[in-house]
Design a protein around this motif. Sequence first.
Motif, PDB file in Angstrom:
ATOM      1  N   MET A 192       5.636   4.230   8.618  1.00  0.00           N
ATOM      2  CA  MET A 192       5.605   4.606   7.687  1.00  0.00           C
ATOM      3  C   MET A 192       5.435   5.778   7.214  1.00  0.00           C
ATOM      4  O   MET A 192       4.407   6.490   8.232  1.00  0.00           O
TER       5      MET A 192
ATOM      6  N   HIS B 247       1.267   5.642   1.360  1.00  0.00           N
ATOM      7  CA  HIS B 247       0.282   7.229   1.996  1.00  0.00           C
ATOM      8  C   HIS B 247       1.244   8.373   1.292  1.00  0.00           C
ATOM      9  O   HIS B 247       1.633   8.259   0.566  1.00  0.00           O
TER      10      HIS B 247
ATOM     11  N   MET C   3       1.661   6.201   9.335  1.00  0.00           N
ATOM     12  CA  MET C   3       1.389   5.255   9.821  1.00  0.00           C
ATOM     13  C   MET C   3       2.136   4.586  10.962  1.00  0.00           C
ATOM     14  O   MET C   3       3.121   4.647  10.277  1.00  0.00           O
TER      15      MET C   3
ATOM     16  N   HIS D 268       0.940  -1.003  -0.063  1.00  0.00           N
ATOM     17  CA  HIS D 268      -0.159   0.136  -0.097  1.00  0.00           C
ATOM     18  C   HIS D 268       1.009   1.358  -0.394  1.00  0.00           C
ATOM     19  O   HIS D 268       2.481   0.929   0.057  1.00  0.00           O
TER      20      HIS D 268
HETATM   21 CU   LIG Z   1       1.083   2.246   5.721  1.00  0.00          CU
END
Ligand SMILES: [Cu+2]
Length: 344
Positions: free
Chosen positions: A106, A52, A58, A50
């Motif tokens: 993250m 951001h 995160m 994924h």
């Molecule tokens: Cu993440």
Amino acid sequence: MVAQADRLVTDEPVAAPAQTEAAGDNPLLEMDIEQLMHMELIQTTVPGAHWHWEDDWMVGYQFMRVQNEGYNVGTNSVSDQQVLRGGNYNNIHTSMTMDMHMLMAMYGPSDDVTLMVMVPYMDMTMNHLTRTGSSFQVKSQGFGDIRISPIVSIFDEYPHRVQFEAGLSLPTGSVNKKDLTPTGYNQLEYKMQTGSGTVDLQPALTYLGQNEDLNWGAQARGTVRLGTNSAGYRQGNMIELTAWISPKISDNFSPSLRIDALRWGNLVGRDSRLNPRANPESDPNLQGGEQINLLFGLNFAAGLDDEGRGHRFSVEGGLPIYQNLNGPQIREAWRLGGAWNWTF
Ligand SMILES: [Cu+2]
């Protein structure tokens, strides 16, 4: 966020029809953001699967238990006694449990770049059976190799996105784990070490797809070990291919099915503290193999806002459907794990 939304709208003038439940004052804007935000449940158990948006952070935690039991020579299973007697070893392993706790952080410095740091902590147990019929257990714990990964978007057109990850694994784990055995306080087997002892390149290419009903994706990751560690060896290089599909049952729940194929090499060199005749896991030429796992997951989201911030968590478990090991080598029986991510 305003600049981002403008960009999304101009980039996607002919986006698919809206299926937005939470359309606000501007349904078109809401729809575009939602589609591109990857709002739906993501594959949290696959690191790097994924991204951001700019200025989003995160933090996350992932747990995985891998249970190993029994031996394989190639694709054939062989009994503990066959290995012990046939191989003339001092002892063999009746089981090994590897628990990995991983902390993740993250951050998105821009919409096209996400930075990821992963800090693993390993906790491993091995049960031994000796030629005289006695058994003993050894344990090792400690931090593993920290991975730092910039992830860069190289293609992004709804519903597809492709990312390149330049992963770098640092030798923060140990190659000197010891524990008490019947013959003293000894160096533990290769699989019981918490780190590779080398700087490792871990490049990955990730493809992510989504529509209103489904998430899907695939990731190819290589691990290339550089140099030789302080114990005198280099772990085998590895390639991992994984692919998943995850139907969206609701905004907050999606099950997933994932296939994970791995191939890794024998050691190059050896640790002179380990006698390769002691047991198969001390032999540098009985370390490589290939394996395909089938994994079933349940993915949840809680409290997600329009920009994809909130909590996501997953549980995932599976079994190998194929194992071909340079053996005798202890084989995997099952794995089970979970992950929690909080984006803010
Ligand atoms: Cu993440």
